[in-house]
Write an enzyme that holds these catalytic residues in place. Structure first.
Site, mmCIF file in Angstrom:
data_model
loop_
_atom_site.group_PDB
_atom_site.id
_atom_site.type_symbol
_atom_site.label_atom_id
_atom_site.label_comp_id
_atom_site.label_asym_id
_atom_site.label_seq_id
_atom_site.Cartn_x
_atom_site.Cartn_y
_atom_site.Cartn_z
ATOM 1 N N ASP A 175 0.884 -1.168 0.000
ATOM 2 C CA ASP A 175 0.000 0.000 0.000
ATOM 3 C C ASP A 175 0.920 1.215 0.000
ATOM 4 O O ASP A 175 1.561 1.516 0.999
ATOM 5 C CB ASP A 175 -0.883 -0.016 1.256
ATOM 6 C CG ASP A 175 -1.656 1.296 1.457
ATOM 7 O OD1 ASP A 175 -1.647 2.146 0.539
ATOM 8 O OD2 ASP A 175 -2.255 1.455 2.534
ATOM 9 N N GLU A 229 -7.220 0.467 -4.590
ATOM 10 C CA GLU A 229 -7.258 0.427 -3.119
ATOM 11 C C GLU A 229 -8.590 -0.102 -2.569
ATOM 12 O O GLU A 229 -8.588 -0.959 -1.681
ATOM 13 C CB GLU A 229 -6.925 1.808 -2.546
ATOM 14 C CG GLU A 229 -5.452 2.134 -2.706
ATOM 15 C CD GLU A 229 -5.107 3.601 -2.511
ATOM 16 O OE1 GLU A 229 -5.970 4.363 -2.016
ATOM 17 O OE2 GLU A 229 -3.985 3.990 -2.852
ATOM 18 N N ASP A 277 -12.899 5.500 2.585
ATOM 19 C CA ASP A 277 -11.468 5.597 2.887
ATOM 20 C C ASP A 277 -11.087 7.032 3.234
ATOM 21 O O ASP A 277 -11.013 7.899 2.356
ATOM 22 C CB ASP A 277 -10.664 5.099 1.675
ATOM 23 C CG ASP A 277 -9.155 5.077 1.936
ATOM 24 O OD1 ASP A 277 -8.691 5.652 2.942
ATOM 25 O OD2 ASP A 277 -8.422 4.493 1.115
ATOM 26 N N LYS A 303 2.735 11.169 -3.541
ATOM 27 C CA LYS A 303 1.705 10.497 -4.349
ATOM 28 C C LYS A 303 0.851 11.495 -5.140
ATOM 29 O O LYS A 303 0.374 11.184 -6.228
ATOM 30 C CB LYS A 303 0.818 9.680 -3.406
ATOM 31 C CG LYS A 303 -0.131 8.714 -4.084
ATOM 32 C CD LYS A 303 -0.746 7.811 -3.032
ATOM 33 C CE LYS A 303 -1.779 6.865 -3.608
ATOM 34 N NZ LYS A 303 -2.310 5.992 -2.547
HETATM 35 P P1 ADP Z 1 -2.998 7.266 3.736
HETATM 36 O O1 ADP Z 1 -3.638 8.596 3.475
HETATM 37 O O2 ADP Z 1 -1.565 7.296 3.434
HETATM 38 O O3 ADP Z 1 -3.714 6.146 3.116
HETATM 39 P P2 ADP Z 1 -3.645 6.223 6.413
HETATM 40 O O4 ADP Z 1 -4.782 5.442 5.997
HETATM 41 O O5 ADP Z 1 -2.545 5.509 7.076
HETATM 42 O O6 ADP Z 1 -3.010 7.107 5.296
HETATM 43 O O7 ADP Z 1 -4.199 7.353 7.384
HETATM 44 C C1 ADP Z 1 -3.348 8.267 7.981
HETATM 45 C C2 ADP Z 1 -4.154 9.261 8.745
HETATM 46 O O8 ADP Z 1 -4.839 8.572 9.787
HETATM 47 C C3 ADP Z 1 -3.291 10.304 9.431
HETATM 48 O O9 ADP Z 1 -3.884 11.564 9.249
HETATM 49 C C4 ADP Z 1 -3.339 9.904 10.878
HETATM 50 O O10 ADP Z 1 -3.214 11.017 11.736
HETATM 51 C C5 ADP Z 1 -4.711 9.313 10.981
HETATM 52 N N1 ADP Z 1 -4.846 8.424 12.136
HETATM 53 C C6 ADP Z 1 -4.163 7.291 12.378
HETATM 54 N N2 ADP Z 1 -4.541 6.751 13.551
HETATM 55 C C7 ADP Z 1 -5.495 7.571 14.064
HETATM 56 C C8 ADP Z 1 -6.305 7.550 15.245
HETATM 57 N N3 ADP Z 1 -6.160 6.598 16.155
HETATM 58 N N4 ADP Z 1 -7.203 8.544 15.410
HETATM 59 C C9 ADP Z 1 -7.331 9.522 14.503
HETATM 60 N N5 ADP Z 1 -6.610 9.593 13.373
HETATM 61 C C10 ADP Z 1 -5.707 8.630 13.155
HETATM 62 MG MG MG Z 2 -4.576 4.804 2.116
#
Ligand code: ADP
Ligand code: MG
Length: 597
Positions: free
Chosen positions: A10, A163, A186, A72
């Site tokens: 991912d 995704e 998402d 990205k």
């Molecule tokens: P991507 O956008 O790269 O797909 P992710 O799905 O890993 O990213 O999401 C990342 C986001 O999720 C970040 O903004 C992070 O702060 C938020 N995040 C991760 N864990 C928590 C949580 N427990 N509570 C609130 N936000 C969270």
């Molecule tokens: Mg993602």
């Protein structure tokens, strides 16, 4: 287990993860610190040194201009298409978009190289193939750029996977079966999207996808940092970039804690070198900051549903993906909009990587095949004379498979036959399930002389194809039966098998009786006809024995018991043996005479 090792990756806007199938199971691989998620950040030192992930992020407060995040957003883009980025954008001599002297593919390749390294370190072997995910809305140029990034990192990209599809695989939604519709919500770090998928021919198709590429957890971090600064009497906009970064980082930490707890202290000691901040923040404050962002995401959801032409009630599942869906207020809003509790069985920020790993395992042949598609859970066959089940593919046959049998007409002059495709373990057709039926035309012929070959074929996707061929003309009639052949509910299978055991004796008795009855119905009129024409070919004692045997058959038919009927039919068969031979002899002699005269 043999097979080829392929990584599932991912490559996210803010976070990335890598997985592999290990001992038949898909798992995400952790780095040396035990973390399965790596920030998608790359630091390019002045001297050419490179650091990726958390180590790169740590440099952000001291060297913000040398840390690239959210690369990205620039994948497959031309200069001028994206206006706002964390570091200045430039153009190469041949017109390509560049950041810090690198193309977006080259920056992404650094992240992929890091993930490959994490995997190789965990697996203690080298790996050079991967499945990489991209958003459903990525166009060809963006997908091609992602593939190129993988190649630059020394991997062959065997599949670019959407995704939401990956997420659906991780949640096991492929088991919902044909035509199942699911929504994948998402909300990540920098982007939001909602996709409506439908299972068609065993794979997910994206029916609709709507999103906002400027909506995610980052927005909330910034809003919370501003809010914290304001509550401490500080004007956020007047702070240096480094001070802003410190407050945003602390805001992100506090935000995560507030998904678990009601209050948390916002602590930023000497964030600008001299002043410090310390404030208590509550979940309610965060929620009111989050409200407008959540509302925007819900608008996208409504649009995507409208695009897909379905209502929330028509969906078979809703799943949450992306770290920001850990926020309770987000979960509640989604549950309310879709009128159902979302499936929370997977880690939302790991689901996409896990799904990519499952896909990689299927492609590489290392994943234990879903038992569901492995074998036929119940026997498949067709109905034959007398309402009997004629099994063509027995229960527990490994698929793909193929089997066939020859059938004939039950009546003279008949010119078509109805093929009823059945599934089940019972001896009588009526006790099994009918999967479909069709009419097979053939050239009219005397009873028992038409030849119709019936073939069953089940492909690797569990699709049953039934082909019937009139041997005389070579004409084929084909029907396809999707899924039902192998995709049967475990409970239903158990019930069917249980019933077949429970009724085993009755079923067998009925089959024996039916088979004997068919034979009797064929034999009785033939014997009567022959006796009438026999004249002196048959002795009086022979004639008496044949008549007695025929009478016994009629009585047994009335009696309805299988074994007496079977015995009576056998007696009649035997008693006519000599007579039948004599009849044949006479016919041949007559023919010979005709030819000689
Ligand atoms: P991507 O956008 O790269 O797909 P992710 O799905 O890993 O990213 O999401 C990342 C986001 O999720 C970040 O903004 C992070 O702060 C938020 N995040 C991760 N864990 C928590 C949580 N427990 N509570 C609130 N936000 C969270
Ligand atoms: Mg993602």
């Amino acid at each position: 287990m043999t097979g080829e090792l392929i990584l599932g990756i991912d490559l996210g806007t803010t976070h990335s993860a890598v997985g592999a199938v290990d001992s038949g199971f898909p798992i995400l691989l952790a780095d040396r610190d035990g973390r399965r998620i790596t920030p998608s950040a790359v630091w390019f030192g002045e001297d050419g040194a490179i650091e990726v992930g958390r180590r790169a992020l740590r440099r952000r407060s001291t060297e913000p201009g040398r840390v690239v995040t959210s690369i990205k957003r620039l994948m497959g883009r031309r200069y001028g298409e994206e206006l706002d980025f964390c570091v200045p954008m430039g153009v190469s001599a041949d017109g390509r978009l560049m950041v810090l002297g690198r193309t977006p593919e080259e920056v992404s390749a650094e992240i992929l190289r890091e993930l490959k390294g994490i995997a190789e370190n965990r697996l203690e072997r080298s790996v050079d193939k991967a499945v990489i995910t991209v958003p459903a809305y990525f166009n060809d140029a963006q997908r091609a750029a992602t593939k190129r990034a993988g190649e630059l990192a020394g991997m062959e990209v065997v599949r670019i996977l959407s995704e939401p599809t990956a997420a659906a695989l991780a949640y096991g939604l492929d088991k919902l079966g044909e035509r199942a519709r699911v929504a994948v919500y998402d909300l990540g770090g920098g982007t939001f999207d909602l996709s409506v998928l439908e299972m068609q021919d065993g794979v997910f198709q994206v029916l609709a996808t709507r999103g906002d590429t400027r909506l995610g957890g980052d927005d909330l971090d910034l809003a919370l940092a501003r809010h914290g600064a304001a509550r401490g009497g500080v004007d956020f906009d007047r702070l240096s970039d480094a001070a802003k970064v410190r407050l945003i980082e602390e805001a992100e930490r506090v935000k995560r804690v507030l998904s678990e707890r009601d209050t948390e202290s916002f602590l930023a000691p000497f964030y600008d070198g001299s002043s410090s901040l310390e404030i208590e923040l509550t979940r309610a404050e965060l929620e009111s900051l989050a409200r407008p962002f959540i509302a925007r995401s819900l608008n996208c959801c409504r649009q995507a549903l409208a695009d897909a032409g379905c209502t929330a009630a028509e969906l078979d599942a809703v799943v949450l993906v992306g770290g920001s869906t850990r926020i309770p207020a987000v979960r509640h809003a989604v549950a309310e909009l879709f009128g159902r509790e979302p499936d929370l069985s997977q880690h939302p920020d790991e689901a996409v990587a896990l799904g990519a790993t499952i896909q990689a395992g299927v492609l590489g042949g290392t994943l234990r095949k879903m038992v569901l598609l492995d074998v036929t859970p119940l026997s498949l066959g067709i109905e034959t004379f007398g309402g009997l089940m004629n099994v063509i593919i027995p229960r527990n046959t490994t698929i793909p498979c193929k089997a066939g049998e020859m059938f004939t007409n039950a009546a003279a002059g008949q010119s078509s036959m109805r093929v009823r495709v059945l599934q089940g373990e019972r001896e009588m057709a009526r006790d099994n399930w009918e999967l479909g039926n069709f009419e097979v035309p053939f050239e009219a012929a005397p009873k028992g002389q038409a030849r119709v070959g019936v073939q069953f074929r089940i492909d690797e996707n569990g699709i049953l194809e039934v082909l019937a061929r009139d041997v005389a003309t070579g004409r084929d009639t084909v029907i396809e039966i999707r899924d039902a052949a192998v995709d049967v509910d475990d409970e239903e299978v158990g019930k069917m098998v249980g019933e077949s055991v429970e009724h085993a004796f009755d079923d067998m008795a009925e089959r024996i009786f039916t088979e004997a009855r068919l034979k009797a119905e064929e034999l009785l009129p033939a014997v009567e006809q022959a006796l009438a024409a026999a004249g002196d070919l048959v002795s009086e004692t022979e004639r008496e024995e044949i008549v007695a045997a025929a009478r016994e058959v009629r009585v047994a038919l009335e009696g309805g018991l299988p074994n007496p009927l079977k015995a009576a039919v056998q007696r009649l068969d035997q008693s006519t043996e000599a007579f039948a031979a004599a009849l044949v002899e006479r016919a041949m002699a007559e023919a010979l005479e005709r030819r000689l005269s």
